[in-house]
Design an enzyme around this catalytic site. Structure first.
Site, PDB file in Angstrom:
ATOM      1  N   SER A 145      33.152  71.426  48.401  1.00 48.81           N
ATOM      2  CA  SER A 145      34.193  72.008  48.875  1.00 48.81           C
ATOM      3  C   SER A 145      35.451  71.488  50.023  1.00 48.81           C
ATOM      4  CB  SER A 145      33.855  73.502  50.139  1.00 48.81           C
ATOM      5  OG  SER A 145      34.894  74.147  50.738  1.00 48.81           O
ATOM      6  N   TYR A 158      29.808  78.270  56.356  1.00 49.29           N
ATOM      7  CA  TYR A 158      30.162  77.923  55.230  1.00 49.29           C
ATOM      8  C   TYR A 158      30.985  76.227  55.438  1.00 49.29           C
ATOM      9  CZ  TYR A 158      32.432  77.680  51.287  1.00 49.29           C
ATOM     10  OH  TYR A 158      32.510  77.001  49.539  1.00 49.29           O
TER      11      TYR A 158
HETATM   12  P1  NAP Z   1      30.702  82.956  42.710  1.00 51.01           P
HETATM   13  O1  NAP Z   1      32.005  83.204  42.071  1.00 51.01           O
HETATM   14  O2  NAP Z   1      30.501  83.555  44.164  1.00 51.01           O
HETATM   15  O3  NAP Z   1      29.821  82.851  42.199  1.00 51.01           O
HETATM   16  C1  NAP Z   1      28.619  82.261  42.736  1.00 51.01           C
HETATM   17  C2  NAP Z   1      27.816  82.961  41.788  1.00 51.01           C
HETATM   18  O4  NAP Z   1      26.181  81.937  42.695  1.00 51.01           O
HETATM   19  C3  NAP Z   1      27.029  84.186  41.635  1.00 51.01           C
HETATM   20  O5  NAP Z   1      26.685  83.964  40.527  1.00 51.01           O
HETATM   21  C4  NAP Z   1      26.260  84.471  42.774  1.00 51.01           C
HETATM   22  O6  NAP Z   1      25.395  85.539  42.207  1.00 51.01           O
HETATM   23  C5  NAP Z   1      25.026  82.440  42.427  1.00 51.01           C
HETATM   24  N1  NAP Z   1      24.378  82.947  43.869  1.00 51.01           N
HETATM   25  C6  NAP Z   1      25.088  83.459  45.128  1.00 51.01           C
HETATM   26  N2  NAP Z   1      23.619  83.407  45.529  1.00 51.01           N
HETATM   27  C7  NAP Z   1      22.892  83.100  44.580  1.00 51.01           C
HETATM   28  C8  NAP Z   1      21.332  82.784  45.257  1.00 51.01           C
HETATM   29  N3  NAP Z   1      20.622  82.741  46.342  1.00 51.01           N
HETATM   30  N4  NAP Z   1      20.522  82.252  43.838  1.00 51.01           N
HETATM   31  C9  NAP Z   1      21.174  82.272  42.698  1.00 51.01           C
HETATM   32  N5  NAP Z   1      22.233  82.762  42.868  1.00 51.01           N
HETATM   33  C10 NAP Z   1      23.603  82.937  43.639  1.00 51.01           C
HETATM   34  O7  NAP Z   1      31.891  81.357  43.569  1.00 51.01           O
HETATM   35  P2  NAP Z   1      32.687  80.263  42.788  1.00 51.01           P
HETATM   36  O8  NAP Z   1      33.834  80.713  43.063  1.00 51.01           O
HETATM   37  O9  NAP Z   1      32.081  80.737  41.247  1.00 51.01           O
HETATM   38  O10 NAP Z   1      32.198  78.888  43.179  1.00 51.01           O
HETATM   39  C11 NAP Z   1      30.445  78.151  43.039  1.00 51.01           C
HETATM   40  C12 NAP Z   1      30.608  76.786  43.963  1.00 51.01           C
HETATM   41  O11 NAP Z   1      31.854  76.557  44.061  1.00 51.01           O
HETATM   42  C13 NAP Z   1      30.425  77.634  44.952  1.00 51.01           C
HETATM   43  O12 NAP Z   1      29.134  77.120  46.106  1.00 51.01           O
HETATM   44  C14 NAP Z   1      31.199  77.798  45.866  1.00 51.01           C
HETATM   45  O13 NAP Z   1      30.530  77.438  47.309  1.00 51.01           O
HETATM   46  C15 NAP Z   1      31.985  76.644  45.214  1.00 51.01           C
HETATM   47  N6  NAP Z   1      33.242  76.190  45.804  1.00 51.01           N
HETATM   48  C16 NAP Z   1      34.749  77.267  45.358  1.00 51.01           C
HETATM   49  C17 NAP Z   1      36.122  77.259  45.344  1.00 51.01           C
HETATM   50  C18 NAP Z   1      36.281  78.997  44.797  1.00 51.01           C
HETATM   51  O14 NAP Z   1      37.854  77.822  45.480  1.00 51.01           O
HETATM   52  N7  NAP Z   1      36.493  79.082  44.354  1.00 51.01           N
HETATM   53  C19 NAP Z   1      36.121  75.937  45.999  1.00 51.01           C
HETATM   54  C20 NAP Z   1      34.951  74.998  46.729  1.00 51.01           C
HETATM   55  C21 NAP Z   1      33.892  75.110  45.928  1.00 51.01           C
HETATM   56  P3  NAP Z   1      26.034  86.789  42.882  1.00 51.01           P
HETATM   57  O15 NAP Z   1      27.591  87.585  42.343  1.00 51.01           O
HETATM   58  O16 NAP Z   1      25.128  87.706  42.824  1.00 51.01           O
HETATM   59  O17 NAP Z   1      27.085  86.497  44.111  1.00 51.01           O
HETATM   60  C1  GCO Z   2      38.444  80.157  51.976  1.00 50.10           C
HETATM   61  C2  GCO Z   2      37.710  79.346  50.390  1.00 50.10           C
HETATM   62  C3  GCO Z   2      37.760  78.293  50.723  1.00 50.10           C
HETATM   63  C4  GCO Z   2      37.551  78.048  48.532  1.00 50.10           C
HETATM   64  C5  GCO Z   2      37.146  76.519  49.022  1.00 50.10           C
HETATM   65  C6  GCO Z   2      37.809  75.050  49.064  1.00 50.10           C
HETATM   66  O1  GCO Z   2      38.216  81.364  52.146  1.00 50.10           O
HETATM   67  O2  GCO Z   2      38.771  78.628  53.000  1.00 50.10           O
HETATM   68  O3  GCO Z   2      36.872  80.369  50.238  1.00 50.10           O
HETATM   69  O4  GCO Z   2      36.428  77.725  51.603  1.00 50.10           O
HETATM   70  O5  GCO Z   2      36.696  78.742  48.807  1.00 50.10           O
HETATM   71  O6  GCO Z   2      35.011  76.300  49.798  1.00 50.10           O
HETATM   72  O7  GCO Z   2      37.587  74.479  48.644  1.00 50.10           O
END
Ligand code: NAP
Ligand code: GCO
Length: 264
Positions: A145, A158
């Site tokens: 992230s 986080y």
């Molecule tokens: P999301 O929409 O919240 O999807 C996360 C998925 O992981 C959901 O299906 C969630 O299920 C599942 N999950 C959560 N806890 C779990 C567990 N204990 N066992 C199995 N599955 C579990 O998140 P996303 O935005 O797609 O992000 C995916 C990854 O990218 C995460 O690691 C997040 O930190 C990272 N990330 C996201 C962003 C962003 O801007 N979106 C940026 C940087 C990094 P539930 O629906 O039940 O929670």
């Molecule tokens: C926040 C956001 C970020 C993104 C992502 C950025 O609250 O700042 O959720 O943490 O999820 O991780 O890279």
């Protein structure tokens, strides 16, 4: 030139991939030839994911598994090896976030975020590495992230988890690189998924959420990322094109980390 980005004949496990970033990366890896295996936390989500993969013409294998439960993860990996085959590519994607000012956050909530976002990638990686060693090759991609590099208010747990995940990535590289296992990270910027929906919600008067405007001003690309922006980086790090890339976190952020931000 041989297609070094092909994933033909490879089995990829993407955790938490019923939707969002995991689903997009898994779909892209399927297009590159991989067999997709995914898990999610409950049957309803796995069913939703299976339907979504089927709609895209992808024959995915879906399993219910809480990635924080070591016994369940070990059983999942054994089942996958029996029913599908040895895992060649692991994407530790499952993650949660709790946005709470640190001094208002309970230790239990802090631990929960660390459990899913850091302990679970350790548990799942530990479960798949022995078979990768036996096979003589493996790819592990940890979804880091911006918060692997930067802090901000309300995301202490986080950021601690994602900072740790960057170092876990480097340590798996250090410890298992000699077995031809490459462990790298992808650091998405701000991506439009359910996880960031609260940061983009329009205000009651229809104006932009302040955080939405803030991110646009901090992003040279002047837009939020889409989950599909992560497909190319994921296929690259899952393929032989990255066989000499190890311990690296590839930021896919539209330039946020390079930019001081637009003058207001
Ligand atoms: P999301 O929409 O919240 O999807 C996360 C998925 O992981 C959901 O299906 C969630 O299920 C599942 N999950 C959560 N806890 C779990 C567990 N204990 N066992 C199995 N599955 C579990 O998140 P996303 O935005 O797609 O992000 C995916 C990854 O990218 C995460 O690691 C997040 O930190 C990272 N990330 C996201 C962003 C962003 O801007 N979106 C940026 C940087 C990094 P539930 O629906 O039940 O929670
Ligand atoms: C926040 C956001 C970020 C993104 C992502 C950025 O609250 O700042 O959720 O943490 O999820 O991780 O890279």
């Amino acid at each position: 030139m041989k297609n070094m980005f092909s994933l033909e004949g490879k089995i990829a496990l993407v955790t938490g991939a019923s939707y969002g970033i995991g689903f997009a990366m898994a779909s892209g890896m399927a297009e590159a030839g991989a067999t997709i295996v995914f898990n999610d936390i409950n049957q309803e989500l796995v069913g939703k994911g299976m339907a979504a993969y089927t709609e895209k013409g992808i024959k995915a294998h879906g399993y219910v598994c809480d990635v924080t439960d070591e016994d369940a993860v070990n059983a999942l990996v054994a089942t996958i090896e029996k029913e599908v085959g040895v895992i060649d590519i692991l994407v530790n994607n499952a993650g949660i976030i709790k946005r709470v000012p640190m001094c208002d956050m309970s230790a239990a909530d802090f631990r929960k975020v660390i459990d899913v976002d850091l302990n679970a990638p350790f548990i799942v990686s530990k479960a798949v590495i022995p078979a990768m060693i036996k096979k003589g090759a493996g790819k592990i991609i940890n979804i880091c992230s911006m918060m692997s590099e930067l802090g901000r208010e309300t995301v202490s747990a986080y950021a601690a988890a994602k900072g740790g995940l960057k170092m876990l990535t480097r340590n798996i590289c250090s410890e298992y690189g000699s077995f031809n296992i490459q462990c790298n990270g992808i650091g998405p910027g701000y991506i439009a998924t359910p996880q960031t929906a609260p940061l983009r919600e329009p205000q009651a008067d229809g104006s932009k959420h302040p955080f939405d405007s803030f991110i646009l001003a901090k992003t040279p690309a002047n837009r939020w990322g889409d989950a599909e922006d992560l497909i190319g980086p994921a296929v690259f790090l899952a393929s032989e094109a990255s066989d000499f890339v190890n311990g690296h976190v590839l930021y896919v952020d539209g330039g946020i980390l390079a930019y001081i931000g637009k003058q207001p």
